[in-house]
Write a protein that holds these residues in place. Sequence first.
Motif, PDB file in Angstrom:
ATOM      1  N   SER A  75      45.889  36.967  32.210  1.00 53.22           N
ATOM      2  CA  SER A  75      45.523  36.550  30.856  1.00 53.22           C
ATOM      3  C   SER A  75      45.634  37.709  29.870  1.00 53.22           C
ATOM      4  CB  SER A  75      44.087  36.009  30.840  1.00 53.22           C
ATOM      5  OG  SER A  75      43.976  34.868  31.668  1.00 53.22           O
ATOM      6  N   LEU A  76      45.277  38.910  30.327  1.00 50.37           N
ATOM      7  CA  LEU A  76      45.367  40.085  29.462  1.00 50.37           C
ATOM      8  C   LEU A  76      46.815  40.407  29.102  1.00 50.37           C
ATOM      9  CD1 LEU A  76      42.675  42.362  31.157  1.00 50.37           C
ATOM     10  CD2 LEU A  76      42.561  41.355  28.860  1.00 50.37           C
TER      11      LEU A  76
ATOM     12  N   LEU B  48      47.732  37.974  26.465  1.00 46.79           N
ATOM     13  CA  LEU B  48      47.098  38.352  25.200  1.00 46.79           C
ATOM     14  C   LEU B  48      47.796  39.553  24.581  1.00 46.79           C
ATOM     15  CD1 LEU B  48      44.729  37.891  23.238  1.00 46.79           C
ATOM     16  CD2 LEU B  48      43.370  39.451  24.661  1.00 46.79           C
TER      17      LEU B  48
ATOM     18  N   LYS C  47      50.782  38.997  22.495  1.00 44.46           N
ATOM     19  CA  LYS C  47      50.561  38.498  21.138  1.00 44.46           C
ATOM     20  C   LYS C  47      50.017  39.545  20.181  1.00 44.46           C
ATOM     21  CE  LYS C  47      49.562  33.859  22.932  1.00 44.46           C
ATOM     22  NZ  LYS C  47      48.531  32.791  23.080  1.00 44.46           N
TER      23      LYS C  47
END
Length: 225
Positions: free
Chosen positions: A202-203, A206, A209
């Motif tokens: 997930s990091l 993220l 982005k």
Amino acid sequence: MKAKSESLTAKQTIFYLLLSILLNSSGNGLTVSLNMGSALWTASSVNLSHLLNFDLKPLLVIYGVIVVITNTLLLGRIEPRRIINNFLFMVPFGYLVGWTSQLFNLLPLNQLSTPLKMLLDCFGILMVSAACSIYQRVNILLHPNDDFMQIIRFKFFHGNSTVAMWVSFVPPIIVSIICIIISRQIYAINVGTAFSLLFQGSLIGLADKIIFPSLKHHGVEQAVN
């Protein structure tokens, strides 16, 4: 994944690659030194290093060779340029992790409180995640482990970094379990490892982005199809 982007200049490519390699090796070196839990691939390498009584630096390179072979099987074809690029990343990276961990060992990190060491360890995982995001988007030089995750991410999971990361963690988890059963010792597996397992994918998504958001994934379709 069908994002279109302009080609990077040579200066941009060098900047992104050098920054990401420095971030990745420093983040991994920090977690190894703290021994509060490393990213799963690194943690499994550390446990295997202790089990075999073998230096971590060359072992990381040998580990990478096995993953290169795995990636070739997943792709169903031999790509000499891709393999060469994996080695160009992997060999210096393996030694950089060893050297940076030795440098961090010179600092009084073990004198810090446990909560602070845990926070620093998670920060090391954040560094690794940010680095993976950057050089996966550049997509020229990749560590075989991250190439493995990228192949899975775009070939099987439609760009979902979280699921792909969990799947890519299966081999190092198996290696770590075998090492722990045989040696009855645990190294580099702790809070940071759990943090990596739960959040690293997930990091990375993220970081795609928010860290250099103008940097898009280059050549993904050609690389995984």
